[in-house]
Design a protein around this motif. Structure first.
Motif, PDB file in Angstrom:
ATOM      1  N   LEU A  81       0.678  -1.158   0.111  1.00  0.00           N
ATOM      2  CA  LEU A  81      -0.058   0.022   0.059  1.00  0.00           C
ATOM      3  C   LEU A  81       0.868   1.130  -0.134  1.00  0.00           C
ATOM      4  CD1 LEU A  81      -2.615   1.486   0.145  1.00  0.00           C
ATOM      5  CD2 LEU A  81      -2.841   1.361   2.464  1.00  0.00           C
ATOM      6  N   GLU A  82       1.974   1.292   0.854  1.00  0.00           N
ATOM      7  CA  GLU A  82       2.821   2.452   0.839  1.00  0.00           C
ATOM      8  C   GLU A  82       3.618   2.605  -0.750  1.00  0.00           C
ATOM      9  OE1 GLU A  82       5.505   1.541   4.078  1.00  0.00           O
ATOM     10  OE2 GLU A  82       4.339   2.489   5.321  1.00  0.00           O
ATOM     11  N   THR A  83       3.821   1.431  -1.327  1.00  0.00           N
ATOM     12  CA  THR A  83       4.355   1.526  -2.604  1.00  0.00           C
ATOM     13  C   THR A  83       3.355   2.257  -3.488  1.00  0.00           C
ATOM     14  OG1 THR A  83       5.934  -0.004  -2.148  1.00  0.00           O
ATOM     15  CG2 THR A  83       5.440   0.216  -4.530  1.00  0.00           C
ATOM     16  N   ALA A  84       2.260   1.621  -3.413  1.00  0.00           N
ATOM     17  CA  ALA A  84       0.915   2.287  -4.317  1.00  0.00           C
ATOM     18  C   ALA A  84       0.419   3.634  -4.046  1.00  0.00           C
ATOM     19  CB  ALA A  84      -0.331   1.393  -4.100  1.00  0.00           C
ATOM     20  N   GLN A  85       0.781   4.055  -2.812  1.00  0.00           N
ATOM     21  CA  GLN A  85       0.556   5.450  -2.616  1.00  0.00           C
ATOM     22  C   GLN A  85       1.634   6.319  -3.224  1.00  0.00           C
ATOM     23  OE1 GLN A  85      -2.193   6.464  -1.322  1.00  0.00           O
ATOM     24  NE2 GLN A  85      -1.736   8.651  -0.781  1.00  0.00           N
ATOM     25  N   ILE A  86       2.570   6.067  -3.015  1.00  0.00           N
ATOM     26  CA  ILE A  86       3.721   6.833  -3.804  1.00  0.00           C
ATOM     27  C   ILE A  86       3.454   7.009  -5.221  1.00  0.00           C
ATOM     28  CG2 ILE A  86       6.302   6.824  -4.415  1.00  0.00           C
ATOM     29  CD1 ILE A  86       6.380   5.651  -1.603  1.00  0.00           C
ATOM     30  N   ALA A  87       3.184   5.739  -5.868  1.00  0.00           N
ATOM     31  CA  ALA A  87       2.991   5.640  -7.070  1.00  0.00           C
ATOM     32  C   ALA A  87       1.852   6.667  -7.586  1.00  0.00           C
ATOM     33  CB  ALA A  87       2.736   4.314  -7.858  1.00  0.00           C
ATOM     34  N   TRP A  88       0.587   6.425  -6.540  1.00  0.00           N
ATOM     35  CA  TRP A  88      -0.500   7.205  -7.067  1.00  0.00           C
ATOM     36  C   TRP A  88      -0.383   8.742  -6.880  1.00  0.00           C
ATOM     37  CZ3 TRP A  88      -3.460  10.839  -4.394  1.00  0.00           C
ATOM     38  CH2 TRP A  88      -4.483  11.378  -4.971  1.00  0.00           C
ATOM     39  N   LEU A  89       0.540   9.197  -5.867  1.00  0.00           N
ATOM     40  CA  LEU A  89       0.628  10.525  -5.885  1.00  0.00           C
ATOM     41  C   LEU A  89       1.425  11.226  -7.042  1.00  0.00           C
ATOM     42  CD1 LEU A  89       1.859  10.619  -2.018  1.00  0.00           C
ATOM     43  CD2 LEU A  89       0.077  11.863  -3.010  1.00  0.00           C
ATOM     44  N   ASP A  90       2.506  10.376  -7.626  1.00  0.00           N
ATOM     45  CA  ASP A  90       3.128  10.748  -8.724  1.00  0.00           C
ATOM     46  C   ASP A  90       2.056  10.601  -9.971  1.00  0.00           C
ATOM     47  OD1 ASP A  90       5.492  11.404 -10.472  1.00  0.00           O
ATOM     48  OD2 ASP A  90       5.397   9.219 -11.150  1.00  0.00           O
ATOM     49  N   PHE A  91       1.068   9.879 -10.103  1.00  0.00           N
ATOM     50  CA  PHE A  91       0.227   9.804 -11.285  1.00  0.00           C
ATOM     51  C   PHE A  91      -0.553  11.069 -11.018  1.00  0.00           C
ATOM     52  CE2 PHE A  91      -4.148   8.491 -12.183  1.00  0.00           C
ATOM     53  CZ  PHE A  91      -4.191   8.533 -13.433  1.00  0.00           C
ATOM     54  N   ARG A  92      -1.058  11.202  -9.814  1.00  0.00           N
ATOM     55  CA  ARG A  92      -1.924  12.420  -9.517  1.00  0.00           C
ATOM     56  C   ARG A  92      -1.470  13.722 -10.023  1.00  0.00           C
ATOM     57  NH1 ARG A  92      -3.180  15.095  -3.846  1.00  0.00           N
ATOM     58  NH2 ARG A  92      -0.897  15.136  -3.927  1.00  0.00           N
ATOM     59  N   GLU A  93      -0.211  13.730  -9.788  1.00  0.00           N
ATOM     60  CA  GLU A  93       0.358  15.111 -10.290  1.00  0.00           C
ATOM     61  C   GLU A  93       0.739  15.154 -11.770  1.00  0.00           C
ATOM     62  OE1 GLU A  93       3.410  17.800 -11.564  1.00  0.00           O
ATOM     63  OE2 GLU A  93       3.909  15.652 -11.673  1.00  0.00           O
ATOM     64  N   LYS A  94       1.053  14.069 -12.198  1.00  0.00           N
ATOM     65  CA  LYS A  94       1.217  13.992 -13.777  1.00  0.00           C
ATOM     66  C   LYS A  94      -0.139  13.978 -14.699  1.00  0.00           C
ATOM     67  CE  LYS A  94       5.758  11.551 -13.703  1.00  0.00           C
ATOM     68  NZ  LYS A  94       6.175  10.366 -13.867  1.00  0.00           N
ATOM     69  N   ASP A  95      -0.991  13.355 -13.988  1.00  0.00           N
ATOM     70  CA  ASP A  95      -2.502  13.438 -14.497  1.00  0.00           C
ATOM     71  C   ASP A  95      -3.040  14.740 -14.727  1.00  0.00           C
ATOM     72  OD1 ASP A  95      -4.303  11.939 -16.116  1.00  0.00           O
ATOM     73  OD2 ASP A  95      -5.661  12.224 -14.203  1.00  0.00           O
ATOM     74  N   CYS A  96      -2.900  15.644 -13.295  1.00  0.00           N
ATOM     75  CA  CYS A  96      -3.429  16.921 -13.412  1.00  0.00           C
ATOM     76  C   CYS A  96      -2.639  18.060 -14.130  1.00  0.00           C
ATOM     77  CB  CYS A  96      -3.464  17.532 -11.831  1.00  0.00           C
ATOM     78  SG  CYS A  96      -4.814  16.439 -10.928  1.00  0.00           S
ATOM     79  N   THR A  97      -1.192  17.541 -14.228  1.00  0.00           N
ATOM     80  CA  THR A  97      -0.560  18.571 -15.200  1.00  0.00           C
ATOM     81  C   THR A  97      -1.053  18.290 -16.712  1.00  0.00           C
ATOM     82  OG1 THR A  97       1.431  18.361 -13.821  1.00  0.00           O
ATOM     83  CG2 THR A  97       1.896  18.797 -15.931  1.00  0.00           C
ATOM     84  N   ALA A  98      -1.191  16.859 -17.145  1.00  0.00           N
ATOM     85  CA  ALA A  98      -1.828  16.997 -18.410  1.00  0.00           C
ATOM     86  C   ALA A  98      -2.988  17.543 -18.674  1.00  0.00           C
ATOM     87  CB  ALA A  98      -1.836  15.263 -18.822  1.00  0.00           C
ATOM     88  N   TYR A  99      -3.969  17.300 -17.460  1.00  0.00           N
ATOM     89  CA  TYR A  99      -5.066  17.779 -17.847  1.00  0.00           C
ATOM     90  C   TYR A  99      -5.271  19.571 -17.973  1.00  0.00           C
ATOM     91  CZ  TYR A  99     -10.072  19.125 -16.295  1.00  0.00           C
ATOM     92  OH  TYR A  99     -11.428  19.585 -16.298  1.00  0.00           O
ATOM     93  N   SER A 100      -4.596  20.074 -17.241  1.00  0.00           N
ATOM     94  CA  SER A 100      -4.410  21.454 -17.286  1.00  0.00           C
ATOM     95  C   SER A 100      -3.300  22.049 -18.120  1.00  0.00           C
ATOM     96  CB  SER A 100      -4.068  21.949 -15.798  1.00  0.00           C
ATOM     97  OG  SER A 100      -2.705  21.541 -15.295  1.00  0.00           O
ATOM     98  N   PHE A 101      -2.754  21.410 -18.985  1.00  0.00           N
ATOM     99  CA  PHE A 101      -1.564  21.676 -19.624  1.00  0.00           C
ATOM    100  C   PHE A 101      -1.629  22.898 -20.785  1.00  0.00           C
ATOM    101  CE2 PHE A 101       2.052  21.415 -22.495  1.00  0.00           C
ATOM    102  CZ  PHE A 101       3.148  21.562 -21.808  1.00  0.00           C
ATOM    103  N   PRO A 102      -3.031  22.541 -21.612  1.00  0.00           N
ATOM    104  CA  PRO A 102      -3.304  23.484 -22.513  1.00  0.00           C
ATOM    105  C   PRO A 102      -3.402  25.248 -22.077  1.00  0.00           C
ATOM    106  CG  PRO A 102      -4.748  21.638 -22.823  1.00  0.00           C
ATOM    107  CD  PRO A 102      -4.096  21.466 -21.752  1.00  0.00           C
ATOM    108  N   PHE A 103      -3.632  25.136 -20.818  1.00  0.00           N
ATOM    109  CA  PHE A 103      -3.878  26.558 -20.300  1.00  0.00           C
ATOM    110  C   PHE A 103      -2.668  27.007 -19.127  1.00  0.00           C
ATOM    111  CE2 PHE A 103      -7.929  24.563 -20.862  1.00  0.00           C
ATOM    112  CZ  PHE A 103      -8.629  25.358 -21.852  1.00  0.00           C
TER     113      PHE A 103
END
Length: 137
Positions: A81-103
């Motif tokens: 779970l700790e490993t998954a949480q670290i991966a999820w935090l990285d995913f969240r940041e990258k996903d939100c960056t991609a989502y907002s990237f055009p602006f």
């Protein structure tokens, strides 16, 4: 010129101090301008992250409890779970960056990024709470 610079610097400190007091009076149910929306979104993200942290703590405690009853070859859920949480935090940041990237670089980009972070964090909190329920709450 130094006098004007000194006055502007002093005025800046006064405005910053006044801003901190004004932040306490913002009604986040009805933010009136961009500064208030940003302040309220930042507070919402802080709360969402605190809620997620609490849910993660509960999930880790539950998994540790369950792990203690399992044979050695089935142990390891808390580490996973700790490993998954670290991966999820990285995913969240990258996903939100991609989502907002055009602006990117504008107010809208910052707003989209922060809102994405809030929504994803709230969803992750729900998932962690569901995990605790699945393991016998």
């Amino acid at each position: 010129m130094r006098f004007v610079t000194g006055i502007l610097t002093a005025l800046g400190f006064v405005l910053m101090a006044g801003s901190a007091q004004a932040d306490e009076n913002i009604d986040c149910g009805y933010p009136l301008n961009q500064a208030e929306r940003s302040y309220c979104a930042e507070k919402a993200l802080e709360q969402a992250e605190a809620d997620m942290s609490a849910a993660l703590t509960r999930a880790l405690a539950k998994m540790t409890e369950v792990d203690s009853t399992l044979p050695d070859h089935l142990k390891g859920s808390p580490d996973a779970l700790e490993t998954a949480q670290i991966a999820w935090l990285d995913f969240r940041e990258k996903d939100c960056t991609a989502y907002s990237f055009p602006f990117k670089g504008g107010t809208r980009g910052t707003e989209l990024y922060r809102n994405c972070m809030i929504v994803m964090t709230m969803q992750r909190t729900d998932d962690l709470n569901a995990m605790v329920d699945d393991y016998g709450g």
